[in-house]
Design an enzyme around this catalytic site. Sequence first.
Site, PDB file in Angstrom:
ATOM      1  N   THR A 203      68.606  30.318  50.215  1.00 16.22           N
ATOM      2  CA  THR A 203      69.336  29.883  49.025  1.00 16.22           C
ATOM      3  C   THR A 203      70.772  29.479  49.364  1.00 16.22           C
ATOM      4  O   THR A 203      71.275  28.477  48.865  1.00 16.22           O
ATOM      5  CB  THR A 203      69.340  30.979  47.933  1.00 16.22           C
ATOM      6  OG1 THR A 203      69.995  32.145  48.426  1.00 16.22           O
ATOM      7  CG2 THR A 203      67.949  31.347  47.499  1.00 16.22           C
ATOM      8  N   THR A 204      71.403  30.249  50.236  1.00 15.53           N
ATOM      9  CA  THR A 204      72.790  29.924  50.589  1.00 15.53           C
ATOM     10  C   THR A 204      72.840  28.573  51.310  1.00 15.53           C
ATOM     11  O   THR A 204      73.677  27.716  50.998  1.00 15.53           O
ATOM     12  CB  THR A 204      73.389  31.036  51.478  1.00 15.53           C
ATOM     13  OG1 THR A 204      73.147  32.285  50.845  1.00 15.53           O
ATOM     14  CG2 THR A 204      74.867  30.866  51.690  1.00 15.53           C
TER      15      THR A 204
ATOM     16  N   ASP B 266      63.481  39.105  50.917  1.00 19.78           N
ATOM     17  CA  ASP B 266      63.590  37.927  51.789  1.00 19.78           C
ATOM     18  C   ASP B 266      62.565  38.011  52.908  1.00 19.78           C
ATOM     19  O   ASP B 266      61.871  37.040  53.228  1.00 19.78           O
ATOM     20  CB  ASP B 266      65.002  37.827  52.397  1.00 19.78           C
ATOM     21  CG  ASP B 266      66.027  37.329  51.377  1.00 19.78           C
ATOM     22  OD1 ASP B 266      65.745  37.456  50.176  1.00 19.78           O
ATOM     23  OD2 ASP B 266      67.074  36.816  51.781  1.00 19.78           O
TER      24      ASP B 266
HETATM   25  N1  LIG Z   1      71.540  36.046  65.480  1.00 21.24           N
HETATM   26  C1  LIG Z   1      71.713  34.919  64.804  1.00 21.24           C
HETATM   27  N2  LIG Z   1      72.551  33.980  65.278  1.00 21.24           N
HETATM   28  C2  LIG Z   1      72.751  32.834  64.593  1.00 21.24           C
HETATM   29  N3  LIG Z   1      72.174  32.538  63.429  1.00 21.24           N
HETATM   30  C3  LIG Z   1      71.335  33.428  62.914  1.00 21.24           C
HETATM   31  C4  LIG Z   1      71.063  34.675  63.564  1.00 21.24           C
HETATM   32  N4  LIG Z   1      70.189  35.360  62.769  1.00 21.24           N
HETATM   33  C5  LIG Z   1      69.935  34.578  61.694  1.00 21.24           C
HETATM   34  N5  LIG Z   1      70.613  33.419  61.766  1.00 21.24           N
HETATM   35  C6  LIG Z   1      70.597  32.263  60.851  1.00 21.24           C
HETATM   36  O1  LIG Z   1      71.180  32.598  59.612  1.00 21.24           O
HETATM   37  C7  LIG Z   1      70.704  31.634  58.651  1.00 21.24           C
HETATM   38  C8  LIG Z   1      70.364  32.315  57.350  1.00 21.24           C
HETATM   39  O2  LIG Z   1      71.490  32.962  56.822  1.00 21.24           O
HETATM   40  P1  LIG Z   1      71.423  33.673  55.404  1.00 21.24           P
HETATM   41  O3  LIG Z   1      70.210  34.500  55.331  1.00 21.24           O
HETATM   42  O4  LIG Z   1      72.740  34.317  55.197  1.00 21.24           O
HETATM   43  O5  LIG Z   1      71.350  32.465  54.402  1.00 21.24           O
HETATM   44  P2  LIG Z   1      70.136  31.761  53.704  1.00 21.24           P
HETATM   45  O6  LIG Z   1      68.852  32.234  54.294  1.00 21.24           O
HETATM   46  O7  LIG Z   1      70.395  30.317  53.713  1.00 21.24           O
HETATM   47  O8  LIG Z   1      70.298  32.239  52.202  1.00 21.24           O
HETATM   48  P3  LIG Z   1      69.902  33.621  51.500  1.00 21.24           P
HETATM   49  O9  LIG Z   1      69.317  34.521  52.549  1.00 21.24           O
HETATM   50  O10 LIG Z   1      71.194  34.107  50.952  1.00 21.24           O
HETATM   51  O11 LIG Z   1      68.910  33.243  50.477  1.00 21.24           O
HETATM   52  C9  LIG Z   1      69.459  30.991  59.241  1.00 21.24           C
HETATM   53  O12 LIG Z   1      69.745  29.658  59.568  1.00 21.24           O
HETATM   54  C10 LIG Z   1      69.202  31.813  60.489  1.00 21.24           C
HETATM   55  O13 LIG Z   1      68.611  31.056  61.528  1.00 21.24           O
HETATM   56 MG   LIG Z   2      68.350  34.250  54.440  1.00 20.11          MG
END
Ligand SMILES: Nc1ncnc2c1ncn2[C@@H]1O[C@H](COP(=O)(O)OP(=O)(O)OP(=O)(O)O)[C@@H](O)[C@H]1O
Ligand SMILES: [Mg+2]
Length: 549
Positions: free
Chosen positions: A95-96, A389
């Site tokens: 979502t973010t 999630d």
């Molecule tokens: N160790 C890591 N290093 C870099 N990026 C990472 C790591 N672990 C997860 N990510 C990345 O973080 C991102 C997701 O971040 P986040 O979960 O905060 O946001 P989102 O999934 O877009 O939204 P939300 O979870 O709030 O619905 C993904 O692109 C994922 O690949």
């Molecule tokens: Mg996420």
Amino acid sequence: MAKTGPIIVLDPGKERTKGNEALFMNINAAKAVAGLVQSTLGPKGMDKMLINKMGQVSMTNDGVNILKDIGIEHPAAKMVVEVARSVESTAGDGTTSSVILSAALLDKAEKLVRKGIHPSAIVKGYRIAETKALELLENSAIDVAKGDRADILKKVAMTSITGKAPDVHKEFLADLCVKAAEIVEEDGFVDVRTKIIRVVELQRRIDESEVIEGIALNTGALSRKAPKRIENPKIALLDTEIIANKTKANSVMVVSSPEERQKIIDGERNDLTAIAKKIVDTGATAVFSTKVVRGPVLEYLEKHDVFVSRPMEEKDIENVSYATGAKIIRNPKEITENDLGSADLLERDTRNGGGKTYIRGGHNSTVATIVVRGETLQHADSVDTALDDALWVIKSVIEDGKIVAGGGASEMAVALGLSAYAPKAGGYDQRVISAYADALEELPKTLIRNGGLDVIDLSLALRAEHTKNKNAGINVFTGKITDMLEAGVVDPYRVKANTIKAATEAAIMILRIDDMLRATVTREIPDAPASHMAATYNGMAPPQMNERR
Ligand SMILES: Nc1ncnc2c1ncn2[C@@H]1O[C@H](COP(=O)(O)OP(=O)(O)OP(=O)(O)O)[C@@H](O)[C@H]1O
Ligand SMILES: [Mg+2]
């Protein structure tokens, strides 16, 4: 010919904003929404502290939860919030990213408009870019081999949990989610919404959380005498108060003598006992009810070692019905053996006040319950959000069998693919497709920024590395450009595809608006509740995207 004055088309009470002024105003609102969640992206993203009207505090970094809770009023900003909601309901994660991408697309569009490109040309170019981006994403996706599935599901769950639940419990929680999904998986499909029940239990440690094949209920037995453990229970479900034949609610009876009174009481007692006997005769060993079971009925059931629950929520009764195959009975006098449900084991937990019952291995064993345990409500709540999630990403990967490399790798691969493709499109399209590619790069850049790392150096290094390895991303924990597949940071293909689709849709919707008409006078609605007033925007209903939930 008679002279005519100007034709008044618009209600003079309306405020009008037209053309680019309206567009830029809406773009600013969308960017402001993204600004609210931008700093939460990725495992090193910051948390937001939300305080509701009652003064209750919650901490979250889940994009959609933040936006749902803060009460956004601007119509264009609401459209962006709807993007987050629709991504949440279709993919459960991302979502973010979707909100950040839609704002980045609008930011790039604004620059193109200021250089003289008409919004409709941008809409056309963005459509071309979206189609190409989805094609490139699919090309960069990795098929999950059967033998690797368990390992990949765990990695995908851990990636989504990172930053949302305490790191020490990441692996444990990912395992719980994989187990729950595997219990309910049916023909390659995982119904997270109805088949995985989550219950929260406080004053326990997170690592005491567990998955039950069946149901965990927050309801204990009505009396201490109830059996603590029943193997192969036969379950009856009641959604009615058990009353005697002659008792009518609110009825008044004129009784002329104490004997007559006693006769009535005895008669009622016999009626109630007969109903209880009827239940016992079906072979029922456990009764769950939405109403209190009392008096002679309870006595009879207790005497026959039948477990009787405290009054339960209707929703819980429905869950038990689903899991055990028991029919919900509204007329207990007509209960038969065929109405009973079955399970492997019923256990009641007598610790902490004894308010828990577990029904393990129901007749329909495709139901699973995750008992989320935490010391405090805040702990348990944040774990619960993380589990949501994780379950959704597991679902996506089980159903699609496709993943992409995380840490900004897939976005960079698609952005570079689009940049290479743009010159082939030529003209305005070339510039618009390049802008789309730049917008996609905002996602890895935001991850880098939130990791406290050097955005310019690392995004250049990432671009360079991509000429050799399309799975290269930024591991924000090491600050290094890494093969994210090897590092085990992977996301579902579905989440990333949804991000592209939803963000493009929202950006295009906003780009197509060139006229905003707003009623300036807020009509007083007599006796309207405050919430209704808040739901209108200066008298105008806020625009809605179709909710797919
Ligand atoms: N160790 C890591 N290093 C870099 N990026 C990472 C790591 N672990 C997860 N990510 C990345 O973080 C991102 C997701 O971040 P986040 O979960 O905060 O946001 P989102 O999934 O877009 O939204 P939300 O979870 O709030 O619905 C993904 O692109 C994922 O690949
Ligand atoms: Mg996420």
